[in-house]
Write an enzyme that holds these catalytic residues in place. Sequence first.
Site, PDB file in Angstrom:
ATOM      1  N   HIS A 189       0.815  -1.209   0.000  1.00 44.74           N
ATOM      2  CA  HIS A 189       0.000   0.000   0.000  1.00 44.74           C
ATOM      3  C   HIS A 189       0.855   1.268   0.000  1.00 44.74           C
ATOM      4  CE1 HIS A 189      -3.209   2.726   0.000  1.00 44.74           C
ATOM      5  NE2 HIS A 189      -2.517   3.404   0.875  1.00 44.74           N
TER       6      HIS A 189
ATOM      7  N   TYR B 266       1.616   5.406  -2.549  1.00 45.19           N
ATOM      8  CA  TYR B 266       1.880   6.818  -2.229  1.00 45.19           C
ATOM      9  C   TYR B 266       3.304   7.209  -2.608  1.00 45.19           C
ATOM     10  CZ  TYR B 266      -2.637   6.508  -0.194  1.00 45.19           C
ATOM     11  OH  TYR B 266      -3.967   6.296  -0.057  1.00 45.19           O
TER      12      TYR B 266
ATOM     13  N   HIS C 127      -9.561   1.116 -11.190  1.00 47.38           N
ATOM     14  CA  HIS C 127      -9.151   2.059 -10.141  1.00 47.38           C
ATOM     15  C   HIS C 127      -7.690   2.466 -10.311  1.00 47.38           C
ATOM     16  CE1 HIS C 127      -8.110   3.569  -6.146  1.00 47.38           C
ATOM     17  NE2 HIS C 127      -7.275   2.554  -5.986  1.00 47.38           N
ATOM     18  N   PHE C 128      -6.817   1.482 -10.502  1.00 46.54           N
ATOM     19  CA  PHE C 128      -5.408   1.905 -10.466  1.00 46.54           C
ATOM     20  C   PHE C 128      -4.905   2.468 -11.781  1.00 46.54           C
ATOM     21  CE2 PHE C 128      -4.511  -2.845 -10.653  1.00 46.54           C
ATOM     22  CZ  PHE C 128      -3.810  -2.871 -11.849  1.00 46.54           C
ATOM     23  N   HIS C 129      -5.669   2.306 -12.857  1.00 43.81           N
ATOM     24  CA  HIS C 129      -5.258   3.032 -14.066  1.00 43.81           C
ATOM     25  C   HIS C 129      -5.633   4.515 -13.955  1.00 43.81           C
ATOM     26  CE1 HIS C 129      -4.383  -0.920 -15.755  1.00 43.81           C
ATOM     27  NE2 HIS C 129      -3.601  -0.259 -16.576  1.00 43.81           N
TER      28      HIS C 129
ATOM     29  N   ARG D   2     -10.393  -9.858 -12.959  1.00 45.82           N
ATOM     30  CA  ARG D   2      -9.108  -9.320 -13.384  1.00 45.82           C
ATOM     31  C   ARG D   2      -8.143 -10.489 -13.545  1.00 45.82           C
ATOM     32  NH1 ARG D   2      -6.066  -6.720  -8.049  1.00 45.82           N
ATOM     33  NH2 ARG D   2      -4.486  -6.335  -9.614  1.00 45.82           N
ATOM     34  N   ARG D   3      -6.935 -10.197 -14.024  1.00 44.71           N
ATOM     35  CA  ARG D   3      -5.845 -11.175 -14.109  1.00 44.71           C
ATOM     36  C   ARG D   3      -6.241 -12.472 -14.793  1.00 44.71           C
ATOM     37  NH1 ARG D   3      -4.759 -10.566  -7.779  1.00 44.71           N
ATOM     38  NH2 ARG D   3      -3.098  -9.015  -7.783  1.00 44.71           N
TER      39      ARG D   3
HETATM   40 FE1  HAS Z   1      -5.823   2.276  -4.376  1.00 44.36          FE
HETATM   41  C1  HAS Z   1      -6.136  -1.131  -4.825  1.00 44.36           C
HETATM   42  C2  HAS Z   1      -7.956   2.140  -1.710  1.00 44.36           C
HETATM   43  C3  HAS Z   1      -5.385   5.652  -3.822  1.00 44.36           C
HETATM   44  C4  HAS Z   1      -3.155   2.263  -6.521  1.00 44.36           C
HETATM   45  N1  HAS Z   1      -4.856   0.857  -5.471  1.00 44.36           N
HETATM   46  C5  HAS Z   1      -5.158  -0.495  -5.547  1.00 44.36           C
HETATM   47  C6  HAS Z   1      -4.253  -1.133  -6.458  1.00 44.36           C
HETATM   48  C7  HAS Z   1      -3.387  -0.175  -6.901  1.00 44.36           C
HETATM   49  C8  HAS Z   1      -3.782   1.067  -6.283  1.00 44.36           C
HETATM   50  C9  HAS Z   1      -2.219  -0.376  -7.857  1.00 44.36           C
HETATM   51  O1  HAS Z   1      -9.060  -0.011   0.183  1.00 44.36           O
HETATM   52  C10 HAS Z   1      -4.322  -2.600  -6.867  1.00 44.36           C
HETATM   53  C11 HAS Z   1      -3.351  -3.497  -6.160  1.00 44.36           C
HETATM   54  C12 HAS Z   1      -3.514  -4.888  -6.678  1.00 44.36           C
HETATM   55  O2  HAS Z   1      -2.959  -5.182  -7.751  1.00 44.36           O
HETATM   56  O3  HAS Z   1      -4.210  -5.692  -6.058  1.00 44.36           O
HETATM   57  N2  HAS Z   1      -6.582   3.641  -3.051  1.00 44.36           N
HETATM   58  C13 HAS Z   1      -7.461   3.391  -2.069  1.00 44.36           C
HETATM   59  C14 HAS Z   1      -7.803   4.632  -1.383  1.00 44.36           C
HETATM   60  C15 HAS Z   1      -7.077   5.625  -2.002  1.00 44.36           C
HETATM   61  C16 HAS Z   1      -6.309   4.991  -3.023  1.00 44.36           C
HETATM   62  C17 HAS Z   1      -8.756   4.798  -0.250  1.00 44.36           C
HETATM   63  N3  HAS Z   1      -4.551   3.687  -5.042  1.00 44.36           N
HETATM   64  C18 HAS Z   1      -4.512   5.008  -4.684  1.00 44.36           C
HETATM   65  C19 HAS Z   1      -3.424   5.676  -5.329  1.00 44.36           C
HETATM   66  C20 HAS Z   1      -2.784   4.711  -6.094  1.00 44.36           C
HETATM   67  C21 HAS Z   1      -3.505   3.477  -5.899  1.00 44.36           C
HETATM   68  C22 HAS Z   1      -3.084   7.127  -5.142  1.00 44.36           C
HETATM   69  C23 HAS Z   1      -1.595   4.816  -6.959  1.00 44.36           C
HETATM   70  C24 HAS Z   1      -0.908   5.896  -7.192  1.00 44.36           C
HETATM   71  N4  HAS Z   1      -6.880   0.809  -3.469  1.00 44.36           N
HETATM   72  C25 HAS Z   1      -7.625   0.940  -2.350  1.00 44.36           C
HETATM   73  C26 HAS Z   1      -8.099  -0.378  -1.897  1.00 44.36           C
HETATM   74  C27 HAS Z   1      -7.586  -1.313  -2.791  1.00 44.36           C
HETATM   75  C28 HAS Z   1      -6.822  -0.551  -3.750  1.00 44.36           C
HETATM   76  C29 HAS Z   1      -8.940  -0.704  -0.737  1.00 44.36           C
HETATM   77  C30 HAS Z   1      -7.783  -2.839  -2.757  1.00 44.36           C
HETATM   78  C31 HAS Z   1      -8.840  -3.243  -3.705  1.00 44.36           C
HETATM   79  C32 HAS Z   1      -8.960  -4.741  -3.790  1.00 44.36           C
HETATM   80  O4  HAS Z   1      -9.933  -5.278  -3.267  1.00 44.36           O
HETATM   81  O5  HAS Z   1      -8.084  -5.397  -4.372  1.00 44.36           O
HETATM   82  C33 HAS Z   1      -7.064   7.089  -1.599  1.00 44.36           C
HETATM   83  O6  HAS Z   1      -5.749   7.484  -1.317  1.00 44.36           O
HETATM   84  C34 HAS Z   1      -7.655   7.987  -2.629  1.00 44.36           C
HETATM   85  C35 HAS Z   1      -7.782   9.407  -2.131  1.00 44.36           C
HETATM   86  C36 HAS Z   1      -8.033  10.377  -3.256  1.00 44.36           C
HETATM   87  C37 HAS Z   1      -8.952  11.322  -3.279  1.00 44.36           C
HETATM   88  C38 HAS Z   1      -9.083  12.216  -4.490  1.00 44.36           C
HETATM   89  C39 HAS Z   1      -8.744  13.665  -4.206  1.00 44.36           C
HETATM   90  C40 HAS Z   1      -8.748  14.460  -5.469  1.00 44.36           C
HETATM   91  C41 HAS Z   1      -7.720  15.198  -5.911  1.00 44.36           C
HETATM   92  C42 HAS Z   1      -7.855  15.855  -7.255  1.00 44.36           C
HETATM   93  C43 HAS Z   1      -7.703  17.349  -7.245  1.00 44.36           C
HETATM   94  C44 HAS Z   1      -7.972  17.943  -8.584  1.00 44.36           C
HETATM   95  C45 HAS Z   1      -7.086  18.638  -9.329  1.00 44.36           C
HETATM   96  C46 HAS Z   1      -7.447  19.064 -10.721  1.00 44.36           C
HETATM   97  C47 HAS Z   1      -5.734  18.989  -8.881  1.00 44.36           C
HETATM   98  C48 HAS Z   1      -9.892  11.524  -2.163  1.00 44.36           C
HETATM   99  C49 HAS Z   1      -6.478  15.393  -5.136  1.00 44.36           C
HETATM  100  C50 HAS Z   1      -8.487  20.101 -10.772  1.00 44.36           C
HETATM  101  C51 HAS Z   1      -8.686  20.452 -12.185  1.00 44.36           C
HETATM  102  C52 HAS Z   1      -9.414  21.506 -12.575  1.00 44.36           C
HETATM  103  C53 HAS Z   1      -9.556  21.775 -14.021  1.00 44.36           C
HETATM  104  C54 HAS Z   1     -10.079  22.415 -11.628  1.00 44.36           C
HETATM  105 CU    CU Z   2      -3.980   0.270  -0.814  1.00 46.43          CU
END
Ligand code: HAS
Ligand code: CU
Length: 592
Positions: A236, A240, A387-389, A450-451
Amino acid sequence: MSEQLDSGAPTFLDRFPQEARVVRAALTSSFIALFLGALFGIVQTLHRTDLFRVLDSSYYYTILTAHGVLMVVSFTIFFLVGIYTWAVVRSLDRPLEDIRFTWTWYGLMVLGTLLAVVAILGGFFPSIDLSADVLFTFYAPLQAHPLFYGGLAVFLIGTWMAGVDWFRSYFAWKQEHPDERIPLQTFMALITMLMWYIASIGITIAVVVFLLPWSLGFFDQINALLTRTLFWFWGHPVVYFWLMPAYMLWYTVLPTISGGRLFSDPLGRVVFVLFLLLSTPVGIHHQYLDPGIAEGFKVIAMTNTMFLLLPSLLTAFTVVASMEHGARQRGGTGLFGWLRALPWRNPAFTGMALAGLMFAAGGFSGMINAGLNINYLIHNTLWVPGHFHLTVGTAVGLTFMAATYWLWPQLTNRRLYSRPIALAQVILWFVGMALMSNAMHVAGLFGVPRRTAEPQYEGFDFTATFGTITEFDLQLAIGGTLLTISTILFVTNIALSRGTPKLEGIGKPLSDPLSGPDDAPKILDNLKLWIGIALVLVILAYTLPLASIIERGGVFGPGVDPVPMIVEPLLAYVETAAGDSVIGQLAGGVLR
Ligand code: HAS
Ligand code: CU
């Protein structure tokens, strides 16, 4: 457009030529990995959607592992070490302490990658005994050739040394500036590395104590749940590790190219400290469906994960506020009208903004993953790659590419080959990913796994509100194709930039934050305090689950002699040689 005017300032290359070479080398390695990873990506997309197959399904895991490892280990982490080297040197305004040390860690990372990739590609040649079809989540019971684990270990050591390099620079700077606040970019790089060192404990034990000796044949059984848990202890936080350099760019570069200033430096520090504290004690949210872990531990992991949303929500606020400030500086008005005043023709800006937008969606699917009960619906389905793409594949990957358009001229003193192609490239990525990840998410909800190379079930189909399984496959394939074209455009544009004329004075200084470091409480810079608390949280989150896994399943699996075969002859020798002495008795005791 103001962002096109040259400031007349020296570039990073003018100021730190040696460091600029390292950064270029790291970024180039990263882009080679991206390019190769993309080729495997399109092969696999067209294969699993059954539209065009070049290889037999038995090679699917080899392709998938090559795609995964090249993308999320090599592309992202080579970029990370390049961009943080740039950020630390630039923000401390001093060269690295010993450039030979720097080239050493870069060399180790290259060597490690080559070893791991050779092991993976061996999978294409069944006649030789070399393969690593273990996916980027390389936990047991899938087993790779020792070369793969060895390569990973060498690569990891390279990354640790990179961190040491930046800390050395920081300590030297600190001696000369005892009362100054740590510059924001350096602060972010150091905090990222502290998190990385803690996270690495899990994977180091998994690889060195279990996976590598197991693949070498020292023992023939393994406690799969234990290695999985140790893997996710690291697996995990590694997400980050990819995200934090992208956030560093959103906090320190995006405001400037939006035409404005960072809204708050202190908030940026708070966000990174929160990542250090909370990234590791949540790994069990990848194991909600593992039967060997008690529900209570899963609930704790879920609660911690929900807290971990906070730094990203804070980031959404701070980064959008900074963009709005930039837009208003450029004459933007109105509640949303300011959005039009943003520099949308600048590929660096547009790429990063679109990456941010997609992260809002990726964060949303992350929240769904994180819910213990909803996770049962999506776990191991195509939803998860969806999700992860969005997260690593777009929030991180697209930000890295976009930032390169801004940074590359300053590492080479040459302009980018083509800005219009760059703009088309980032938009193509956004559209391609929107199609592909939408199809993945929805198909996942309907249970498409998947996979697997053969996801089609005989006689099974579903009709979703919008589309059928065939339509989703088509959407996925079109999205994947656009992404491949986009990658080729990116790599070609950067490669062709070597041929543009040399220029002078194209340096781009970064603007100061609206609320600067002096507004941040001093305690935020107390690295020792944060690492202490982070360690305590990790101990609290993992001691009991690990103890119960070992108690039930044994260190090396149920019913297995706890003394590995390699140690046995050594102990027997000590027992005989030391006879009745305490040492001899001790050796005999461990043996039996
Ligand atoms: Fe995840 C599975 C939960 C974030 C990557 N995640 C994965 C896997 C990967 C991955 C690779 O709880 C698969 C692993 C595998 O192969 O089995 N993930 C989360 C949660 C977050 C989260 C709660 N994940 C990420 C990030 C990753 C990533 C970041 C890579 C970089 N994830 C999970 C969970 C699994 C999981 C379970 C397991 C699933 C399963 O069952 O297998 C949080 O950190 C997300 C928080 C993000 C936000 C969004 C905030 C929005 C922002 C945008 C601002 C906008 C801007 C643009 C700047 C709350 C910051 C504005 C534009 C204008 C024009 C105005
Ligand atoms: Cu995770």
